[in-house]
Design an enzyme around this catalytic site. Structure first.
Site, PDB file in Angstrom:
ATOM      1  N   ASP A 101       8.471 -36.793  57.083  1.00 40.64           N
ATOM      2  CA  ASP A 101       8.268 -35.256  57.067  1.00 40.64           C
ATOM      3  C   ASP A 101       6.741 -34.716  56.951  1.00 40.64           C
ATOM      4  O   ASP A 101       5.992 -35.795  56.337  1.00 40.64           O
ATOM      5  CB  ASP A 101       9.287 -34.909  55.926  1.00 40.64           C
ATOM      6  CG  ASP A 101      10.627 -35.040  56.230  1.00 40.64           C
ATOM      7  OD1 ASP A 101      11.129 -35.722  57.341  1.00 40.64           O
ATOM      8  OD2 ASP A 101      11.761 -34.436  55.572  1.00 40.64           O
ATOM      9  N   HIS A 158      11.238 -29.409  61.879  1.00 37.86           N
ATOM     10  CA  HIS A 158      11.178 -29.228  60.283  1.00 37.86           C
ATOM     11  C   HIS A 158      10.883 -27.871  59.969  1.00 37.86           C
ATOM     12  O   HIS A 158       9.956 -27.808  58.906  1.00 37.86           O
ATOM     13  CB  HIS A 158      10.389 -30.501  59.404  1.00 37.86           C
ATOM     14  CG  HIS A 158      10.625 -30.614  58.094  1.00 37.86           C
ATOM     15  ND1 HIS A 158      11.766 -30.514  57.454  1.00 37.86           N
ATOM     16  CD2 HIS A 158       9.561 -31.072  57.121  1.00 37.86           C
ATOM     17  CE1 HIS A 158      11.630 -30.678  56.309  1.00 37.86           C
ATOM     18  NE2 HIS A 158      10.415 -30.812  55.964  1.00 37.86           N
ATOM     19  N   HIS A 194       7.904 -24.415  56.589  1.00 33.12           N
ATOM     20  CA  HIS A 194       8.502 -24.943  55.580  1.00 33.12           C
ATOM     21  C   HIS A 194       8.776 -24.028  54.285  1.00 33.12           C
ATOM     22  O   HIS A 194       8.502 -24.140  53.324  1.00 33.12           O
ATOM     23  CB  HIS A 194       7.375 -26.162  54.868  1.00 33.12           C
ATOM     24  CG  HIS A 194       8.031 -27.289  54.209  1.00 33.12           C
ATOM     25  ND1 HIS A 194       8.657 -27.266  53.167  1.00 33.12           N
ATOM     26  CD2 HIS A 194       8.175 -28.522  54.720  1.00 33.12           C
ATOM     27  CE1 HIS A 194       9.076 -28.355  52.858  1.00 33.12           C
ATOM     28  NE2 HIS A 194       9.065 -29.143  53.913  1.00 33.12           N
ATOM     29  N   HIS A 224       6.991 -39.143  53.786  1.00 32.06           N
ATOM     30  CA  HIS A 224       6.143 -38.376  54.248  1.00 32.06           C
ATOM     31  C   HIS A 224       4.713 -38.646  54.832  1.00 32.06           C
ATOM     32  O   HIS A 224       4.101 -39.402  54.279  1.00 32.06           O
ATOM     33  CB  HIS A 224       5.728 -37.378  53.308  1.00 32.06           C
ATOM     34  CG  HIS A 224       6.855 -36.632  52.371  1.00 32.06           C
ATOM     35  ND1 HIS A 224       7.905 -37.098  51.748  1.00 32.06           N
ATOM     36  CD2 HIS A 224       7.446 -35.279  52.772  1.00 32.06           C
ATOM     37  CE1 HIS A 224       8.944 -36.386  51.395  1.00 32.06           C
ATOM     38  NE2 HIS A 224       8.686 -35.210  52.067  1.00 32.06           N
TER      39      HIS A 224
HETATM   40 ZN   LIG Z   1       9.348 -31.314  54.212  1.00 35.56          ZN
END
Ligand SMILES: [Zn+2]
Length: 288
Positions: free
Chosen positions: A97, A148, A152, A242
């Site tokens: 991510d 995503h 954010h 991540h």
């Molecule tokens: Zn995230």
């Protein structure tokens, strides 16, 4: 094979359960021999959110229901759309991510290339737009790109048109770069509501959850990340790590360590969309 036996031989993913989860609790649970795991898109996400005027309050953590659960999700009118991984084949899914990141995404790609496995990259649209060459690098290597959001944010606090913009702009960047729009979406912090799910679905995307948080966003050290993974992974796990949103050198170092070990243990990393089982088990559709 009936659908029932099929369900019994495959573990069902997604759904969702809001909890006050944290990686410390995750590790404690793992140390206690439990099979659960908690997910927190928290710190990686928090960094992004701070960059993008994150709301002051701490978002709730989110996790999947236990991997063996065959029940639908419990919260917020969430969907029961699920993807399943074949546990008999010890399938797992690797997800990264908060990228793409010009420093760490190429390093993650190199580890994946050497291990000859595919992963899913849940990209942030604004970063993707700034580094479209990384989208091409991800796609050209056979990996999947998931949406995503653009910046954010907590989608659950946004109006419909704002959520739509978050997803649609990101879809446009991805499709413009690689010629294919994302089929999966992961909400920042894993925080979905019915409205966000509906908008995501209207853009042709299914939600992607996770069941094992590597807790790399805590930067606990590569060895600790590796331990967390090895102690909590199960056949059918969706791992959250991540490749952006901060210093991910520990993530890369851990990946170099744990990925070959998982493969040697018989785990088979796959792309969730390759499992091609997306189903609405409520029969109620996506709702509004
Ligand atoms: Zn995230």
């Amino acid at each position: 094979m009936t659908s029932e036996t099929r369900m019994n031989t495959r573990r069902v993913f997604l759904g969702g359960m809001l909890i006050a989860g944290a990686c410390a609790a995750n590790r404690a649970h793992a140390a206690g021999g439990g099979s659960g795991s908690s997910g927190a898109d928290a710190k990686g996400g928090a960094r992004h959110a701070m960059r993008h005027a994150r709301p002051a309050s701490r978002p709730q953590a989110y996790r999947l229901q236990p991997e063996v659960s065959q029940t639908g999700p419990k919260v917020r009118g969430s969907t029961s759309v699920a993807h399943t991984l074949d546990t008999r084949r010890r399938e797992i899914a690797l997800t990264f991510d908060d990228g793409p990141d010009p420093v760490y995404t190429p390093q993650v790609l190199e580890v994946l290339r050497r291990c000859r496995v595919q992963a899913t990259f849940c990209v942030i649209g604004s970063d993707a737009a700034a580094h479209t060459w990384l989208l091409n690098a991800i796609a050209d290597a056979g990996h999947e790109i998931a949406n995503h959001s653009w910046s954010h944010p907590l989608l659950t606090r946004m109006r419909s048109h704002e959520i739509h913009e978050q997803f649609a702009r990101t879809c446009d960047v991805v499709e413009g770069a690689v010629g294919k729009a994302p089929a999966l979406a992961r909400a920042p912090f894993g925080e979905w509501n019915k409205r966000a799910l509906g908008i995501s679905a209207s853009l042709g995307m299914s939600p992607l959850g996770w069941s094992v948080d590597t807790c790399d966003w805590e930067e606990p050290g590569a060895r600790e990340i590796t331990s967390t993974v090895l102690e909590t992974v199960r056949p059918g796990s969706v791992l959250l790590a991540h490749d952006g949103g901060g210093d991910r050198s520990q993530t890369v170092a851990a990946l170099r360590d744990f990925l070959p070990r998982l493969i040697d243990s018989g785990y088979t990393p796959v792309l969730p969309s390759d499992t091609d089982v997306f189903e609405d088990r409520t029969g109620k559709g996506w709702g509004g």
